[in-house]
Design a protein around this motif. Structure first.
Motif, PDB file in Angstrom:
ATOM      1  N   LEU A  47       0.821  -1.211   0.000  1.00 50.86           N
ATOM      2  CA  LEU A  47       0.000   0.000   0.000  1.00 50.86           C
ATOM      3  C   LEU A  47       0.854   1.260   0.000  1.00 50.86           C
ATOM      4  N   GLY A  48       2.059   1.157   0.552  1.00 47.54           N
ATOM      5  CA  GLY A  48       2.972   2.295   0.546  1.00 47.54           C
ATOM      6  C   GLY A  48       3.426   2.703  -0.845  1.00 47.54           C
ATOM      7  N   LEU A  49       3.247   1.815  -1.824  1.00 44.46           N
ATOM      8  CA  LEU A  49       3.605   2.146  -3.213  1.00 44.46           C
ATOM      9  C   LEU A  49       2.602   3.108  -3.846  1.00 44.46           C
ATOM     10  N   GLN A  50       1.432   3.211  -3.263  1.00 44.93           N
ATOM     11  CA  GLN A  50       0.411   4.120  -3.797  1.00 44.93           C
ATOM     12  C   GLN A  50       0.705   5.548  -3.311  1.00 44.93           C
ATOM     13  N   GLU A  51       0.721   6.486  -4.223  1.00 40.97           N
ATOM     14  CA  GLU A  51       1.089   7.872  -3.868  1.00 40.97           C
ATOM     15  C   GLU A  51       0.109   8.528  -2.913  1.00 40.97           C
ATOM     16  N   GLN A  98      -7.504  -3.964  -7.023  1.00 43.60           N
ATOM     17  CA  GLN A  98      -8.877  -4.026  -6.509  1.00 43.60           C
ATOM     18  C   GLN A  98      -8.913  -3.574  -5.052  1.00 43.60           C
ATOM     19  N   LEU A  99      -7.901  -3.969  -4.282  1.00 42.91           N
ATOM     20  CA  LEU A  99      -7.818  -3.528  -2.893  1.00 42.91           C
ATOM     21  C   LEU A  99      -7.630  -2.020  -2.814  1.00 42.91           C
ATOM     22  N   ALA A 100      -6.721  -1.486  -3.637  1.00 42.73           N
ATOM     23  CA  ALA A 100      -6.470  -0.037  -3.634  1.00 42.73           C
ATOM     24  C   ALA A 100      -7.743   0.724  -3.999  1.00 42.73           C
ATOM     25  N   ASP A 101      -8.470   0.220  -4.998  1.00 44.38           N
ATOM     26  CA  ASP A 101      -9.724   0.861  -5.403  1.00 44.38           C
ATOM     27  C   ASP A 101     -10.747   0.802  -4.269  1.00 44.38           C
ATOM     28  N   ALA A 102     -10.816  -0.338  -3.578  1.00 45.92           N
ATOM     29  CA  ALA A 102     -11.756  -0.475  -2.465  1.00 45.92           C
ATOM     30  C   ALA A 102     -11.440   0.524  -1.353  1.00 45.92           C
ATOM     31  N   ILE A 103     -10.158   0.700  -1.041  1.00 51.97           N
ATOM     32  CA  ILE A 103      -9.755   1.652   0.004  1.00 51.97           C
ATOM     33  C   ILE A 103     -10.188   3.067  -0.386  1.00 51.97           C
ATOM     34  N   ARG A 104      -9.934   3.441  -1.634  1.00 51.64           N
ATOM     35  CA  ARG A 104     -10.299   4.796  -2.085  1.00 51.64           C
ATOM     36  C   ARG A 104     -11.814   5.011  -2.022  1.00 51.64           C
ATOM     37  N   ARG A 105     -12.551   4.002  -2.413  1.00 53.84           N
ATOM     38  CA  ARG A 105     -14.013   4.136  -2.414  1.00 53.84           C
ATOM     39  C   ARG A 105     -14.569   4.202  -0.997  1.00 53.84           C
ATOM     40  N   VAL A 106     -14.020   3.377  -0.084  1.00 55.90           N
ATOM     41  CA  VAL A 106     -14.457   3.424   1.307  1.00 55.90           C
ATOM     42  C   VAL A 106     -14.105   4.783   1.916  1.00 55.90           C
ATOM     43  N   ALA A 107     -12.905   5.284   1.623  1.00 50.89           N
ATOM     44  CA  ALA A 107     -12.494   6.607   2.136  1.00 50.89           C
ATOM     45  C   ALA A 107     -13.416   7.711   1.619  1.00 50.89           C
ATOM     46  N   ALA A 108     -13.967   7.508   0.421  1.00 54.75           N
ATOM     47  CA  ALA A 108     -14.864   8.506  -0.184  1.00 54.75           C
ATOM     48  C   ALA A 108     -16.304   8.374   0.312  1.00 54.75           C
ATOM     49  N   GLY A 109     -16.546   7.392   1.206  1.00 49.22           N
ATOM     50  CA  GLY A 109     -17.873   7.260   1.780  1.00 49.22           C
ATOM     51  C   GLY A 109     -18.740   6.185   1.156  1.00 49.22           C
TER      52      GLY A 109
END
Length: 201
Positions: free
Chosen positions: A21-25, A110-121
């Motif tokens: 996850l640290g690889l994601q900016e 898919q995990l990175a996308d899920a994190i972003r979507r959860v963070a967005a509500g």
């Protein structure tokens, strides 16, 4: 920047997730814990936006930790990340206040996308698992039947379960009989195993 809290009892998994996850900016891992009962304190100290929670952890499990987070640190949204893609677990995760459910063999993107979507509500659930959950229906166990099976899990006797739950031995036997029948099992060990596999516990 999305601040992340990782909770998994396996250090290798925690380290690998943190590195991945640290690889994601836009991600920053601000805390990592190995016990469910350390999640809330870490969230209060480090102010993460999203907590990635494994289900099977010492202390309290990830589903219970998600529930406590939803009550005590509501700005931190929970994403269940687990090996066990069981319909009953998904249902319990959503009931506990988790905002998403992803299995560990999902692709990293898919995990990175899920994190972003959860963070967005948003709420994020694997579509195949959601379909299986709808098809399987709710757990047939009552709350007390579930409590008795959980207490029976380590091989406790009827007397030990009765003492632990402040019930009479006859009442425990009745709950066990009902749970065994609902699980389609021959005995309490089979009932515990079947209920675990279906995510009822």
């Amino acid at each position: 920047m999305i601040r992340l809290l990782l909770a998994d009892d396996q250090e290798l998994i925690r380290s690998a997730l943190a590195a991945l996850l640290g690889l994601q900016e836009d991600f920053e891992v601000v805390a990592a814990v190995g016990r469910g009962d350390e999640v809330v304190a870490a969230a209060r100290e480090h102010h993460p936006d999203v907590a990635l929670l494994d289900i099977d952890m010492p202390g309290i499990d990830g589903l219970a930790a998600a529930g406590v987070l939803a009550q005590q640190v509501p700005r931190c949204r929970s994403l269940i990340l687990t090996t066990f893609g069981r319909p009953g677990y998904l249902r319990r995760a959503m009931e506990s206040g988790a905002c998403g459910f992803v299995v560990k063999d999902a692709p990293p993107e898919q995990l990175a996308d899920a994190i972003r979507r959860v963070a967005a509500g948003e709420r994020v659930v694997d579509p195949a698992l959601a379909a299986a959950t709808l098809a399987s229906g709710a757990s047939p166990l009552t709350a007390r039947e579930r409590d008795v099976l959980v207490a029976a899990r380590p091989g406790a006797t009827v007397a030990e379960i009765a003492r632990q739950l402040f019930l009479s031995e006859g009442t425990v036997r009745n709950y066990l009989s009902a749970a065994i029948a609902k699980a389609g099992a021959r005995n309490r060990a089979e009932a515990v195993r079947a209920a675990d596999e279906r995510g009822w516990l």
